[in-house]
Each structure stands twice: as C-alpha cells, then as structure tokens.
Enzyme design. Structure first.
Site, PDB file in Angstrom:
ATOM      1  CB  THR A   1      -0.752  -0.111   1.350  1.00 21.81           C
ATOM      2  OG1 THR A   1      -1.914  -0.955   1.258  1.00 21.81           O
ATOM      3  CG2 THR A   1      -1.764   1.245   1.143  1.00 21.81           C
ATOM      4  CE  LYS A  27      -5.597  -1.064   2.306  1.00 25.56           C
ATOM      5  NZ  LYS A  27      -4.041  -1.827   2.365  1.00 25.56           N
TER       6      LYS A  27
END
Length: 289
Positions: A93, A168
């Site tokens: 991420t 995300k």
C-alpha cells in the site's frame, strides 16, 4: 510458475505460503532472517538478494512498507534483472503517484506491472482470503489474476496503473471514519443505559448498520469474533490505518478534494497512536472515548 516474492512480513509471509500451496515455485527474499526461515518452512526457496530472487522469475510479487522502498527495489534490483517478459505485481500500500511512476519505469523497460494492494489483514493473508484491488492494463490484469487468485477470494480490476492504490486508500479512509462513528455510537448507547448487545441487535438491522459494526465490532463479546475479543491484538494495526489515512489525504490534496472527516479521523488516530497504541488494532480507539 516460477515466482519471486519480495517482502515476507506479517502479510507477505502468508501470501508467499499460499502461492506454494497453489503449486508455484517461490523464491523469496527479505532482510529478516526469521522471515526467511519461516518462508523456507512454508516451502519457499531462500534468495540472498532481490536480484537473485528475480533472476529467472516469470512473475515478481512484492509486499513492502512504503513507496520509496518499492521504487528503489524495482528500479535497482528488479527491472533489468528479471527476465524480459516477467510480470510485476506490487501488493504494497503506497501513494498513487509512486505506483504510477514504478509502472511507467517498468513499461519503459519492456515489462508489464500492476499495483494490487490488499484488504483483509494478517488472518486473511494466511488463509488466502484477501481482496485485491488491481491497477494496470487489461492485458497485465489478465496475466496477474490467476496469481492473485491463489492468495485471495476476490480480485477486482480497478482500471489503469495506480487505480488499485486509489481504491485501497479511499476504502480505508471510509473504514476509518465508519469505525470512529461506530465506536462513538456504542459508547453513547452504553452511557445512556443501553446494553451493547441490544444496541447491536437493533442497529445491525437498521439504518446505522455498517461493516465496522456487523463484521468487526469494536465491543468485546458483541457480533462475530473480532480483535476486540482478543484484547485488540492482531487485525489491522492503528499505525497502518494512520499510514493509509495520510496517503488518502495526500492523494485528495493532489486532486483538489477536501476531506474534513478524514482529517479529523487522522487526528484522532494520531493521538491514539502517540499514546502508545500504534500496534493495537484500529478498533481499539473505542477505549479512548
């Protein structure tokens, strides 16, 4: 398939093991000797460096802490060291801009790359039930999908490079806001004399229902099993939620979007982390209310 796996932390270790279980040959690298030893126990082959791991790989999967490390790894030891035609899948991420920069550098060198951050946490990584949000070309996604399916329950194409990261961080921005609201509601109901289980039974089938309540309840003994039932250990660490909130605010700022609720959620989580709670599950913020 020969797969190189870079980054064997809490998430990456379980993901690499699931690739082995799916029948792939996995050569793994991490800076941690303990992580490498666990990977070997799970059927991976140890590599002495990133370049050695990717030397004959058909695909490279990475799960790394931040964008700077991702870009350094790919530009320094993956691009030009992996065989031409290898597929790159970064499951870290990171910020959207860096994800797009890494993909562009890979494309310029003749490789295809997708950004495929995950949702689901440590338990889902071990169980192979992660959700992958994937950014990249349709061709790259088609190649990446069967590899990701070995590690997850859902693999969703979000669009062009960087869109997996966008999905995300926007998802986790919403999750952080929902969790704080859910915690406030439970605390208020309790102080007004309402039993938490009774409030759950009512709100879980009413307009206040949300995932933070019905799948990840922050109150021990209420709803399905969650980190609250384990002293707020495991799950998704507060410091990681704070990282994602900062990425979301950075991306929103670059896009000219105002996100006042995200800013307030980040401030609350920052205070909570600074009070020594960074490694506790993010739902533990209910203990500060």
């Amino acid at each position: 398939m020969k797969i190189a796996f870079i980054g064997l932390g809490n998430m990456g270790g379980g993901m690499a093991a699931n690739l082995v279980r799916a029948g792939h040959t996995v050569r793994a690298f991490d800076l941690s000797e303990d992580a490498l030893a666990r990977a070997e126990q799970n059927g991976c082959t140890r590599a002495t460096s990133i370049a050695a791991a990717v030397a004959d790989a058909e695909a490279v999967v990475s799960m790394l802490p931040n964008g700077q490390i991702v870009l350094s790894a790919y530009t320094g030891e993956v691009i030009g060291h992996a065989p031409r035609g290898a597929l790159f899948l970064d499951c870290s991420t990171i910020d959207v801009a860096t994800a797009r920069e890494a993909a562009e550098k890979a494309r310029e060198a003749g490789y295809e790359m997708v950004d495929a951050p995950v949702s689901g946490g440590i338990a889902a990584a071990a169980a192979g039930t992660l959700t992958f949000m994937v950014g990249g070309s349709a061709e790259a996604f088609a190649r990446a999908e069967p590899i990701l399916q070995a590690m997850g329950k859902a693999v969703i194409h979000a669009g062009d490079a960087g869109n997996g990261q966008a999905a995300k961080i926007c998802n986790n921005m919403l999750l952080a806001i929902h969790m704080i609201g859910t915690c406030e509601a439970f605390r208020t109901a309790e102080k007004l004399g309402l039993d938490p289980r009774t409030f759950y039974d009512i709100s879980s089938v009413s307009s206040g229902q949300n995932w933070s309540m019905t799948s990840y309840c922050p109150v021990p003994g209420v709803g399905p099993q969650s980190p609250a039932d384990n002293g707020y250990e495991g799950g998704f660490a507060t410091e990681l939620m704070l990282k994602d909130l900062r990425l979301a605010m950075e991306a929103a700022d670059s896009a000219g979007v105002t996100v006042p609720l995200a800013q307030r959620a980040a401030a609350l989580y920052e205070d909570f982390a600074n009070a020594g709670n960074g490694r506790r599950d993010f739902s533990a913020i209910i203990t500060s209310l």
